[in-house]
Enzyme design. Structure first.
Site, PDB file in Angstrom:
ATOM      1  N   GLU A 115      -7.647  -1.317  -6.723  1.00  0.00           N
ATOM      2  CA  GLU A 115      -6.197  -1.148  -6.858  1.00  0.00           C
ATOM      3  C   GLU A 115      -5.609  -2.267  -7.691  1.00  0.00           C
ATOM      4  O   GLU A 115      -6.113  -3.397  -7.689  1.00  0.00           O
ATOM      5  CB  GLU A 115      -5.552  -1.078  -5.475  1.00  0.00           C
ATOM      6  CG  GLU A 115      -5.721  -2.314  -4.621  1.00  0.00           C
ATOM      7  CD  GLU A 115      -5.412  -2.074  -3.136  1.00  0.00           C
ATOM      8  OE1 GLU A 115      -6.066  -1.194  -2.525  1.00  0.00           O
ATOM      9  OE2 GLU A 115      -4.529  -2.768  -2.591  1.00  0.00           O
ATOM     10  N   SER A 124      -0.867  -1.306   1.725  1.00  0.00           N
ATOM     11  CA  SER A 124       0.245  -0.694   0.991  1.00  0.00           C
ATOM     12  C   SER A 124       1.419  -0.282   1.872  1.00  0.00           C
ATOM     13  O   SER A 124       2.532  -0.103   1.376  1.00  0.00           O
ATOM     14  CB  SER A 124      -0.259   0.544   0.239  1.00  0.00           C
ATOM     15  OG  SER A 124      -1.341   0.186  -0.575  1.00  0.00           O
ATOM     16  N   ARG A 160      -6.779   2.662  -8.831  1.00  0.00           N
ATOM     17  CA  ARG A 160      -5.676   3.018  -7.924  1.00  0.00           C
ATOM     18  C   ARG A 160      -4.387   2.372  -8.428  1.00  0.00           C
ATOM     19  O   ARG A 160      -4.340   1.154  -8.637  1.00  0.00           O
ATOM     20  CB  ARG A 160      -6.023   2.549  -6.526  1.00  0.00           C
ATOM     21  CG  ARG A 160      -4.865   2.528  -5.545  1.00  0.00           C
ATOM     22  CD  ARG A 160      -5.430   2.400  -4.152  1.00  0.00           C
ATOM     23  NE  ARG A 160      -4.479   1.904  -3.194  1.00  0.00           N
ATOM     24  CZ  ARG A 160      -4.758   1.748  -1.900  1.00  0.00           C
ATOM     25  NH1 ARG A 160      -5.974   2.031  -1.444  1.00  0.00           N
ATOM     26  NH2 ARG A 160      -3.844   1.301  -1.073  1.00  0.00           N
TER      27      ARG A 160
HETATM   28  C1  SPV Z   1      -7.255   2.271   3.158  1.00  0.00           C
HETATM   29  O1  SPV Z   1      -7.618   3.239   3.816  1.00  0.00           O
HETATM   30  O2  SPV Z   1      -7.627   1.131   3.403  1.00  0.00           O
HETATM   31  C2  SPV Z   1      -6.356   2.449   2.051  1.00  0.00           C
HETATM   32  C3  SPV Z   1      -5.379   3.493   2.128  1.00  0.00           C
HETATM   33  O3  SPV Z   1      -6.396   1.670   1.152  1.00  0.00           O
HETATM   34  S1  SPV Z   1      -3.938   2.784   2.698  1.00  0.00           S
HETATM   35  O4  SPV Z   1      -4.186   2.211   3.991  1.00  0.00           O
HETATM   36  O5  SPV Z   1      -3.020   3.886   2.742  1.00  0.00           O
HETATM   37  O6  SPV Z   1      -3.505   1.777   1.767  1.00  0.00           O
HETATM   38 MG    MG Z   2      -7.276  -0.065   1.554  1.00  0.00          MG
END
Ligand code: SPV
Ligand code: MG
Length: 545
Positions: A115, A124, A160
């Protein structure tokens, strides 16, 4: 034949490039990966959030990248479907990314998603102001470095875009996605944290034909109420269910732990949880069991053997032993000795020998080695045992054929560690004065205290209870030797066989001979729960046993 299975990287690439909407299921360790595979998923999302949660740390790169690598290796070993690892920001700059790609390929991981944020990242869905974005050029360099490093063309690098998460808007998101596409990304993960799919659908519209070459991956954790068909119709390539095994596991763990804590009992949980056997199945114990049969041939050599002495008639039992020896008289609908045989089988002991004498043709048990003592009328127990001497190797149990005893006694005896161990019944105080038995003297009497020094045999003497007031107990006719004990016992037996009165000697004589040589014989005390069958009264007591 081994390599006919499509490479995991190729499987993931096919999912990305297919015209169908495909799904990746979150997993965070070996067992959850296996569960995702068994459910039917074609691929796995190695979620940073779930892996860090399972380790009890925050999703802020608190777990080091090699710790994550260890987890994903277990996941990869447990499954045949591809894993896309959530590689956060690549754990550093382009150089860290190169090493990451190299290590993931070595572990059979099919791809990594990085990302465009700054190391250490923050999840996030936490604080928008904690989501600084990476420089686009720098991030493109990371993608290129990863692509140049990989040895397998089909290894997947997904870029990402966090522009929507950081609140920079759609145009920034599209600009970044396109830069990453040009840098060589095998797909774009477009992330959004609003409760509707609007941002994603707007992006898909802008992205247009580019999704054929550079497919789009989404994570609808926050816009979960969107019907999946909406993603399908928008040309989304892969949908990630990003954390749902972990969240359900937490629900289940909280419930079961609370119940057990409050109730101090397992009574109300057992029926709600999987059996231990389900864990064994998921761990693939079946495969190990089969492999043990193939490779672990030594196991059988070490399995205990049993010699049952059953040559004498038991003349006191007159007509009951007219057509059979006393070990075959009926007790509770079964020949007396069959109770011992069953007990051994139930303890996985299959190597049984019976020394026969009187009416040997009456023995009909299958899969047993019969050793015949022709001179049974003029000889005694040691002569019978001597005929079975080649069976005294490694762990061996020598038993009278006419004893009945509870199962746990054998279980415990098998756990005894001594070279030679005999089983002694300590509860002899109620024996009638004329009762005859093999009374023993030991280094200490029985007590129910734990952690007491083990008792050792000091002598055995056949006699009447009234003459054995000082005895520590009665030997029940059961002795176990280990590898060392078998050698010692065999050589004493060999030596005694050369003496003139050998034909009169019984097992206690062998024990006493060993004691005279300063051989240590351990005593395993029991409190009743056994009997031998010598008289009519014993036969009727046996029916109740
Ligand atoms: C994760 O599953 O660690 C992700 C998705 O990166 S999120 O938690 O939505 O960022
Ligand atoms: Mg993650």
């Amino acid at each position: 034949m081994k390599n006919l299975i499509t490479k995991k990287s190729t499987q993931l690439r096919s999912m990305l490039m297919s015209n169908e909407l495909e799904f990746l299921m979150e997993a965070h360790n070996g067992i959850s990966a296996k569960i995702a595979e068994e459910a039917g998923f074609k691929g796995i999302w190695g979620s940073g959030l779930s892996i860090s949660a399972s380790l009890g740390v925050r999703d802020n790169n608190e777990a080091s990248w090699t710790q994550v690598l260890d987890v994903v290796e277990y996941m990869s070993d447990a499954t045949r479907i591809p894993i896309l690892l959530d590689g956060d920001t690549g754990y550093g700059n382009f150089n860290n990314m190169r090493r990451l790609v190299m290590k993931l390929e070595q572990r059979g991981v099919a791809g990594v998603c990085i990302e465009d944020k700054i190391f250490p990242k923050t999840n996030s869905f936490l604080r928008t102001d904690a989501q600084p974005l990476a420089d686009v050029e720098e991030f493109c360099g990371k993608i290129k470095a990863g692509q140049d490093t990989k040895l397998d063309d089909d290894f997947n690098i997904i870029a990402r875009v966090e522009a929507l998460i950081a609140g920079w808007g759609l145009q920034e998101a599209v600009k970044r996605a396109d830069a990453y596409r040009k840098a060589g990304a095998n797909g774009i993960l477009m992330h959004s944290k609003i409760s509707k799919p609007d941002e994603i659908l707007a992006f898909m519209k802008e992205w247009g034909e580019r999704s054929k070459e550079c497919p789009v991956v989404i994570v609808p954790t926050k816009y979960y109420s969107t019907p999946t068909n909406v993603f399908r119709e928008a040309d989304v390539s892969v949908c990630i269910w990003a954390n749902h095994q972990m969240r359900m596991a937490v629900t289940a763990m909280q419930n079961v732990t609370k119940t057990i804590f409050e109730e101090q009992s397992l009574m109300n949980v057992e029926d709600k949880i999987v059996a231990v056997s389900e864990l064994f199945r998921l761990q693939n114990d079946k495969e190990l069991e089969a492999a043990e049969k193939r490779y672990l041939t030594v196991a059988d050599a070490e399995a205990p053997r049993v010699i049952l002495l059953a040559a004498s008639r038991g003349a006191e039992l007159k007509e009951l032993t007219e057509d059979r020896p006393k070990v075959l008289i009926d007790i509770n609908g079964k020949p007396l000795i069959e109770q011992s045989i069953t007990n051994f089988y139930e303890h996985e002991i299959k190597d049984l020998s019976i020394v026969t004498g009187y009416k040997k043709e009456a023995f009909k048990f299958p899969n047993i080695k019969y050793i015949h003592n022709e001179k049974f009328e003029s000889t005694n127990e040691l002569a019978s045992l001597y005929l079975a001497k080649k069976e005294i190797v490694d762990t061996t149990i020598i038993s009278y054929g006419d004893i009945l005893y509870r199962k746990y006694i054998l279980t415990r005896l098998l756990e005894e560690k001594g070279d030679i161990t005999i089983v002694v019944d300590a509860s002899i105080e109620n024996r009638i004065p004329d009762y005859n038995g093999d009374f023993v003297l030991c280094s200490r009497k029985h007590s129910t205290k734990f952690a007491e020094a083990s008792a050792e045999l000091q002598g055995i003497k056949f006699g009447a209870a009234k003459d054995s007031k000082e005895a520590s107990g009665e030997w029940i006719g059961l002795v176990k030797t280990n590898k060392v004990g078998s050698v010692v016992l065999s050589s004493a037996l060999e030596e005694l066989s050369k003496t003139s009165d050998f034909s009169k000697l019984k097992l206690p004589d062998l024990m006493n001979n060993l004691l005279s040589k300063k051989v240590k014989i351990n005593v395993m005390y029991i409190d009743g729960h056994w009997m031998d069958v010598d008289s009519y009264a014993d036969v009727s007591r046996g029916q109740q046993f």
